[in-house]
Design a protein around this motif. Structure first.
Motif, PDB file in Angstrom:
ATOM      1  N   CYS A 169       0.832  -1.220   0.000  1.00 28.18           N
ATOM      2  CA  CYS A 169       0.000   0.000   0.000  1.00 28.18           C
ATOM      3  C   CYS A 169       0.862   1.264   0.000  1.00 28.18           C
ATOM      4  O   CYS A 169       1.586   1.526   0.946  1.00 28.18           O
ATOM      5  CB  CYS A 169      -0.930   0.010   1.211  1.00 28.18           C
ATOM      6  SG  CYS A 169      -1.983   1.477   1.209  1.00 28.18           S
ATOM      7  N   ALA A 226      -0.258   4.279   0.151  1.00 27.62           N
ATOM      8  CA  ALA A 226      -0.963   5.401   0.778  1.00 27.62           C
ATOM      9  C   ALA A 226      -1.009   5.280   2.297  1.00 27.62           C
ATOM     10  O   ALA A 226      -1.679   6.078   2.960  1.00 27.62           O
ATOM     11  CB  ALA A 226      -2.383   5.471   0.224  1.00 27.62           C
ATOM     12  N   ILE A 278      -3.360   0.895   5.079  1.00 27.27           N
ATOM     13  CA  ILE A 278      -3.617  -0.385   5.752  1.00 27.27           C
ATOM     14  C   ILE A 278      -2.849  -0.415   7.064  1.00 27.27           C
ATOM     15  O   ILE A 278      -1.634  -0.222   7.099  1.00 27.27           O
ATOM     16  CB  ILE A 278      -3.215  -1.573   4.850  1.00 27.27           C
ATOM     17  CG1 ILE A 278      -4.058  -1.555   3.564  1.00 27.27           C
ATOM     18  CG2 ILE A 278      -3.399  -2.903   5.587  1.00 27.27           C
ATOM     19  CD1 ILE A 278      -3.762  -2.661   2.588  1.00 27.27           C
ATOM     20  N   CYS A 315      -7.431   5.444   1.578  1.00 22.87           N
ATOM     21  CA  CYS A 315      -7.344   4.540   0.418  1.00 22.87           C
ATOM     22  C   CYS A 315      -7.620   5.312  -0.871  1.00 22.87           C
ATOM     23  O   CYS A 315      -8.630   5.994  -0.990  1.00 22.87           O
ATOM     24  CB  CYS A 315      -8.356   3.402   0.575  1.00 22.87           C
ATOM     25  SG  CYS A 315      -8.445   2.332  -0.889  1.00 22.87           S
ATOM     26  N   THR A 316      -6.714   5.165  -1.844  1.00 20.56           N
ATOM     27  CA  THR A 316      -6.862   5.869  -3.128  1.00 20.56           C
ATOM     28  C   THR A 316      -7.485   4.985  -4.199  1.00 20.56           C
ATOM     29  O   THR A 316      -7.681   5.422  -5.325  1.00 20.56           O
ATOM     30  CB  THR A 316      -5.476   6.320  -3.640  1.00 20.56           C
ATOM     31  OG1 THR A 316      -4.693   5.135  -3.870  1.00 20.56           O
ATOM     32  CG2 THR A 316      -4.773   7.225  -2.647  1.00 20.56           C
ATOM     33  N   GLY A 317      -7.715   3.718  -3.860  1.00 15.73           N
ATOM     34  CA  GLY A 317      -8.289   2.791  -4.850  1.00 15.73           C
ATOM     35  C   GLY A 317      -7.285   2.294  -5.873  1.00 15.73           C
ATOM     36  O   GLY A 317      -7.664   1.829  -6.945  1.00 15.73           O
ATOM     37  N   CYS A 318      -6.002   2.342  -5.541  1.00 19.26           N
ATOM     38  CA  CYS A 318      -4.949   2.011  -6.530  1.00 19.26           C
ATOM     39  C   CYS A 318      -4.885   0.520  -6.883  1.00 19.26           C
ATOM     40  O   CYS A 318      -4.294   0.145  -7.874  1.00 19.26           O
ATOM     41  CB  CYS A 318      -3.597   2.475  -6.014  1.00 19.26           C
ATOM     42  SG  CYS A 318      -2.961   1.452  -4.651  1.00 19.26           S
ATOM     43  N   MET A 319      -5.448  -0.327  -6.072  1.00 21.04           N
ATOM     44  CA  MET A 319      -5.528  -1.781  -6.308  1.00 21.04           C
ATOM     45  C   MET A 319      -4.198  -2.523  -6.142  1.00 21.04           C
ATOM     46  O   MET A 319      -4.094  -3.678  -6.540  1.00 21.04           O
ATOM     47  CB  MET A 319      -6.113  -2.098  -7.684  1.00 21.04           C
ATOM     48  CG  MET A 319      -7.503  -1.572  -7.860  1.00 21.04           C
ATOM     49  SD  MET A 319      -8.435  -2.479  -9.092  1.00 21.04           S
ATOM     50  CE  MET A 319      -7.508  -2.147 -10.534  1.00 21.04           C
ATOM     51  N   CYS A 340      -2.944  -3.573  -3.378  1.00 26.14           N
ATOM     52  CA  CYS A 340      -3.123  -4.618  -2.354  1.00 26.14           C
ATOM     53  C   CYS A 340      -3.841  -5.843  -2.906  1.00 26.14           C
ATOM     54  O   CYS A 340      -3.433  -6.984  -2.657  1.00 26.14           O
ATOM     55  CB  CYS A 340      -3.877  -4.053  -1.152  1.00 26.14           C
ATOM     56  SG  CYS A 340      -5.466  -3.293  -1.575  1.00 26.14           S
TER      57      CYS A 340
HETATM   58  S1  SF4 Z   1      -6.335   0.114  -2.884  1.00 20.09           S
HETATM   59 FE1  SF4 Z   1      -5.158  -1.032  -1.345  1.00 20.09          FE
HETATM   60  S2  SF4 Z   1      -3.019  -0.511  -1.775  1.00 20.09           S
HETATM   61 FE2  SF4 Z   1      -4.266   1.054  -2.816  1.00 20.09          FE
HETATM   62  S3  SF4 Z   1      -4.481   2.711  -1.342  1.00 20.09           S
HETATM   63 FE3  SF4 Z   1      -6.265   1.379  -1.047  1.00 20.09          FE
HETATM   64  S4  SF4 Z   1      -5.648  -0.013   0.606  1.00 20.09           S
HETATM   65 FE4  SF4 Z   1      -3.758   0.916  -0.200  1.00 20.09          FE
END
Ligand code: SF4
Ligand code: SF4
Length: 163
Positions: free
Chosen positions: A46, A48, A51, A67-71, A73
């Motif tokens: 992660c 950002a 977690i 969480c930026t939604g970057c995927m 994780c």
């Molecule tokens: S999607 Fe997962 S890796 Fe990305 S910012 Fe959210 S928790 Fe972190």
């Protein structure tokens, strides 16, 4: 740890869901990983700092505001325990999940939606796929479905099996 005998999580064993307001902004990681086991790829991936884990045995907790939604994780979780959730306009929801069956799903495929117990709760459509990387056996699929089902659907299977 009744869920170990049962094989699935009941509602009262789940982490709190992100608010509907947050789910409407953009995709957010939702982690269903309650068992204290030494595993931390999600935490390490992660970028950002979203977690939280006090130590490697701690079940991970997501800060939905960070969480930026970057995927990153969901791509590295060996436990198929991470789901990206999103609400769109018009009563449409999206769940992105890991998928490990052949033939690989493709955009436009219709799928049956399964809840945590493996029961069919509806039908959805795949609207995005990230194929498995070389030497990996996991693809990511994003599935459109009625909005209320994003809190329940945790697996899919194709309506028609392609040859
Ligand atoms: S999607 Fe997962 S890796 Fe990305 S910012 Fe959210 S928790 Fe972190
Ligand atoms: S990578 Fe997956 S299985 Fe491992 S701690 Fe994170 S959510 Fe749980």
């Amino acid at each position: 740890m009744k869920y170990l005998e049962r094989g699935y999580l009941e509602k009262d064993e789940l982490p709190p869901f992100p608010s509907k307001e947050r789910l409407r902004k953009k995709s957010v990681a939702y982690i269903e990983c309650p068992q204290p086991i030494p595993c931390s790829p999600c935490y390490e991936a992660c970028p950002a700092d979203a977690i939280k884990m006090e130590n490697i045995n701690d079940p991970p907790e997501v800060d939905y505001e960070k969480c930026t939604g970057c995927m990153k994780c969901i791509r590295v979780c060996p436990g198929l325990a991470i789901f990206m959730l999103r609400l769109r306009n018009g009563g449409i929801g999206e769940v992105t999940l890991q998928y490990e069956f052949l033939p690989w799903l493709k955009k436009g495929d219709r799928v049956r939606l399964l809840n945590r117990k493996g029961e069919i709760v509806g039908e959805g459509v795949v609207n995005w796929v990230l194929p498995p990387e070389r030497n990996d056996h996991t693809s990511l699929v994003r599935v459109e479905m009625p909005a209320e089902l994003i809190f329940e659907v945790r697996a899919v299977k194709p309506v028609e099996v392609r040859k």
